[in-house]
Design a protein around this motif. Structure first.
Motif, PDB file in Angstrom:
ATOM      1  N   ASP A 124       0.860  -1.177   0.000  1.00  0.00           N
ATOM      2  CA  ASP A 124       0.000   0.000   0.000  1.00  0.00           C
ATOM      3  C   ASP A 124       0.897   1.228   0.000  1.00  0.00           C
ATOM      4  O   ASP A 124       1.423   1.637   1.041  1.00  0.00           O
ATOM      5  CB  ASP A 124      -0.894  -0.005   1.244  1.00  0.00           C
ATOM      6  CG  ASP A 124      -1.879   1.165   1.246  1.00  0.00           C
ATOM      7  OD1 ASP A 124      -2.015   1.823   0.194  1.00  0.00           O
ATOM      8  OD2 ASP A 124      -2.502   1.426   2.295  1.00  0.00           O
ATOM      9  N   GLY A 125       1.105   1.797  -1.171  1.00  0.00           N
ATOM     10  CA  GLY A 125       2.011   2.937  -1.227  1.00  0.00           C
ATOM     11  C   GLY A 125       2.034   3.566  -2.597  1.00  0.00           C
ATOM     12  O   GLY A 125       1.378   3.115  -3.541  1.00  0.00           O
ATOM     13  N   ASP A 174       6.238   1.731   0.829  1.00  0.00           N
ATOM     14  CA  ASP A 174       5.172   1.303   1.728  1.00  0.00           C
ATOM     15  C   ASP A 174       4.967   2.289   2.874  1.00  0.00           C
ATOM     16  O   ASP A 174       5.625   3.340   2.941  1.00  0.00           O
ATOM     17  CB  ASP A 174       5.430  -0.116   2.246  1.00  0.00           C
ATOM     18  CG  ASP A 174       6.673  -0.218   3.127  1.00  0.00           C
ATOM     19  OD1 ASP A 174       7.156   0.820   3.637  1.00  0.00           O
ATOM     20  OD2 ASP A 174       7.170  -1.336   3.324  1.00  0.00           O
ATOM     21  N   ASN A 175       4.060   1.956   3.780  1.00  0.00           N
ATOM     22  CA  ASN A 175       3.702   2.878   4.857  1.00  0.00           C
ATOM     23  C   ASN A 175       4.841   3.116   5.839  1.00  0.00           C
ATOM     24  O   ASN A 175       4.819   4.085   6.599  1.00  0.00           O
ATOM     25  CB  ASN A 175       2.474   2.340   5.610  1.00  0.00           C
ATOM     26  CG  ASN A 175       1.225   2.378   4.758  1.00  0.00           C
ATOM     27  OD1 ASN A 175       1.083   3.259   3.902  1.00  0.00           O
ATOM     28  ND2 ASN A 175       0.318   1.432   4.947  1.00  0.00           N
TER      29      ASN A 175
END
Length: 771
Positions: A124-125, A174-175
């Motif tokens: 998620d990015g 990513d996060n």
């Protein structure tokens, strides 16, 4: 097996030649609806689509655990045994491609409808260029991300895989701010003579466009292009011509038209980017002397500042001598002699080794320069004992800061009699030299000698009423209690020092807060420890800056607190950033850097990444052996924790050898450290428990529990964790009832705080459930 069968392109997703072939066999692809099951995954929503298939977000649906994946749904190929065999080989290659910056394969197979699918790690990015632009990251932060990407590509090349489609959309951040390399979509093994000619327009190397041979050099060209895009991304975009000259040289070399003019390997390009981050000249550019000297100063600001302090001290010595000799008949001649002698030492002996204009080498570290100067003080200042004493004091201070404890001790031992004779035994300079000598012993782990030297110094300082010196000594004596594993004692000592009004000076205040916070962290008093850790960090950030070595020590304390609170990912993130700064500031083999690597390894093991943790612990172990020697308690502690990590990964032989070495050190150490004793016993008990040697495990856990009850606060979660371990070793033998009693009494407590031994907690829960 044919070359085509051996040398499969792993991970082809949308543009891969393998699936282009499969699409020619069957051009239709069935879309999936939310809720559809594929393997053990339930489709959630579509997140991307291309000519070769569709990507869905999917959730694990078998109830084993929660997991989100990116499911690659590929066309339904016509029955073809060769295509199916290729798919199986491709899936196996991807499964073996394990790297922290490569999106990993979770699962894959063929659906009942015939469609092929992959379940990949869901990232998620944002693409890397959008990430750096939206965060407005500086050049150095962008280069650090690129170094990680190059490390992933280097890893794949080491397994005879090339990517062939390196572009920003295939690198997501990513996060946690970490890059993940996606879609080995048109990758191929290096020695495939039939390597397909496939690429993404706009990111193809000259030889790809020409239909020529594609290999490592093509990936390097694409990495150069990726670097340029990432470094220039922004609104508005940056002009490539405005990039630092060294970075432009790296990009130009990587993107040379002729593959022979590029970097030979990705490792070579990675080293140049790391040299840029370390303020070292890159191999792609032959910079002039001013540029190289500028880099030398930038990469060692603290050490050069320390050297500047030495020069200031020399000037002060000269002034003092000139004043002292003013009333003598030959005052002018003597003062001139001292001045010329000092100046010759500074220019010829101390600084010329690092001055390229004087025939020196800009790659010479300041530590090397200082070490060389130590050897020349005796000869140069044989007739000036006060000057020699002052120089040795400052050189000893720098060597202590650099982690060269043996040489620092010898230099200070030489300074002490000279200063005592020329300035007096109670002079502030002599007392400072004595404090530094004790500090060196403490930093080297010689606890007995440090306590003896500090105690004697305190006895001499009390009649002089030097409150500042007494507070500094008391703070170090409190730290000695921490080194011995007397956590209650060190907490009480730091608290008493703070309550008595100690810490009026901000430097002492931050030292007291840091020490108190670490003692509380060891006791498991996490809330109190977090408060003091944050106070110390804020104070040092404000006073010294975020990159000062003392600030890095406070960051290390914060990571310790996060680790104790079970915030393992936070601890690892803090440790990783602190390690990067310490390595750049102090060097890779500095004791502080090695301690950060040690703690980072523990954090990663606790976060469920024992293989990564073992790599960091191994790095810390090798460095600590080089600094302290093989038979040192801090080395034994790292050996024990590395053994724990290796035991979790099934490398039991090496774990056994490490524990045997650690046990020998613990048994023969004249001082002993309860904290290290517990570490060795617990790691050995873990290994015995895993091997089914329950009676031996029981003995180790009983010993560790007995010691831990003496050193830890009753609220420390470690006590409950050890009782869980002991209970598991007992339930398999005659102590079954006692074992289950321990499990029942401790299970709720360990559930409240995550533990590095989560596997044992799960075993305890399962055992209790079977009753």
């Amino acid at each position: 097996m044919s070359g085509r069968m051996r040398l499969l392109e792993p991970g082809s997703l949308f543009g891969g030649p393998l699936f282009r072939t499969l699409l020619r066999d069957r051009l239709s692809i069935t879309e999936l609806q939310p809720g559809t099951l594929v393997g053990v995954f339930r489709i959630d929503r579509e997140i991307a689509r291309g000519g070769m298939g569709i990507v869905y977000s999917a959730e694990r649906a078998d109830g084993e655990y929660e997991q989100t994946v990116a499911l690659k749904w590929l066309p339904d190929p016509a029955p073809n045994s060769t295509g199916a065999e290729l798919f199986r080989h491709e899936r196996q290659i991807l499964a073996n491609l394990k790297h922290p910056h490569i999106a990993r394969l979770v699962d894959g197979g063929r659906a009942a409808s015939g469609h092929l699918w992959f379940a990949m790690e869901y990232v998620d990015g944002l693409p890397v260029d959008q990430h750096v632009a939206s965060r407005k990251l500086g050049v150095r932060a962008r280069v650090a991300l690129l170094v990680a990407v190059l490390d992933a590509v280097k890893f794949a090349h080491g397994r005879l895989l090339i990517h062939r489609d390196l572009k920003p959309s295939n690198v997501l951040i990513d996060n946690d701010g970490d890059p993940k390399l996606l879609d080995f979509g048109i990758a191929a093994l290096l020695d495939d003579p039939e390597m397909p000619k496939a690429y993404s327009p706009g990111f193809a190397s000259p030889e790809q466009l020409a239909g020529g041979e594609v290999g490592v050099s093509s990936d390097i060209w694409q990495l150069g292009r990726l670097c340029e895009i990432v470094l220039c991304a922004g609104d508005p975009p940056r002009d490539p011509g405005s990039l630092p000259s060294d970075l432009k040289a790296v990009i130009d070399k990587a993107c040379a038209d002729d593959p022979r003019d590029r970097y030979t390997t990705v490792a070579g390009m990675q080293v140049d980017l790391e040299r840029f981050l370390a303020y070292r000249p890159v191999t792609a550019r032959h910079g002039g002397v001013p540029h190289r000297l500028h880099l030398m100063v930038r990469r060692n600001p603290f050490a050069f500042a320390a050297s500047a302090m030495v020069v200031v001290a020399f000037v002060a010595v000269v002034a003092a001598f000139a004043f002292k000799l003013a009333g003598q008949r030959d005052a002018a001649e003597r003062a001139r002699e001292v001045t010329e002698t000092v100046n010759r030492f500074i220019s010829r002996d101390l600084l010329s080794a690092a001055d390229p204009w004087s025939g020196g080498n800009d790659s010479v570290l300041v530590s090397t320069v200082v070490e060389g100067a130590v050897e020349k003080v005796e000869r140069r200042f044989a007739n000036h004992p006060e000057v020699a004493g002052a120089l040795d004091l400052e050189l000893g201070r720098i060597l202590n800061n650099l982690g060269r404890f043996d040489l620092a001790a010898a230099t200070l031992e030489r300074a002490l009699p000279r200063l005592s004779r020329t300035r007096g035994p109670r002079h502030a300079t002599t007392l400072e030299a004595r404090f530094l000598r004790a500090d060196v012993a403490q930093n080297a782990g010689d606890i007995n000698l440090a306590e003896l030297l500090f105690s004697r110094l305190r006895a001499d300082a009390v009649p002089l009423g030097d409150r500042g010196l007494i507070e500094r000594i008391d703070a170090r004596l409190a730290w000695s209690l921490l080194q011995r594993g007397n956590f209650r004692g060190c907490r009480d000592a730091y608290s008493a020092l703070r309550d008595s009004g100690g810490g009026q000076d901000e430097e002492i205040e931050s030292e007291i807060l840091s020490g108190l916070g670490l003692c509380e962290a060891r006791l498991g008093l996490n809330d109190e420890s977090l408060v003091h850790a944050e106070q110390a960090l804020a104070l040092r950030y404000r006073r010294l800056g975020k990159d000062h070595p003392l600030s890095l020590e406070s960051e290390l304390l914060l990571a310790n607190v996060q680790l104790g609170m079970g915030r393992f990912d936070d601890a690892a993130a803090t440790g990783m950033e602190t390690y990067r700064k310490s390595r750049q500031r102090n060097g890779e083999r500095h004791p502080t850097t090695l301690t950060i690597a040690h703690d980072l390894g523990i954090s990663l093991v606790c976060a469920g990444k024992p293989e990564d943790g073992a790599e960091w612990l191994r790095r810390a172990l090798e460095g600590r052996i080089s600094v302290y020697g093989v038979k040192h308690l801090w080395v034994a502690n790292t050996q024990a924790l590395l053994a724990m990590a290796l035991g979790q990964t099934g490398v039991e032989g090496e774990a056994e050898r490490l524990l045997a070495d650690a046990e020998t050190t613990v048994q023969h150490d004249p001082v002993g450290d309860a904290f290290v004793h517990v570490s060795v016993l617990r790691s050995r008990g873990d290994l015995r428990l895993r091997q089914g040697r329950y009676e031996e495990a029981e003995r180790d856990f009983r010993k560790s529990l007995a010691i831990s009850n003496e050193i830890y606060d009753t609220r420390n979660p470690k006590l409950a964790q050890i009782r869980i371990s002991l209970g598991l070793s007992l339930i398999h033998g005659p102590g079954r009832d006692e074992g289950f009693g321990l499990l029942r009494g401790a299970i709720e407590e360990v559930r409240r705080t995550p533990t590095c031994r989560s596997e044992q907690v799960q075993q305890a829960e399962a055992a209790l459930a079977r009753l």
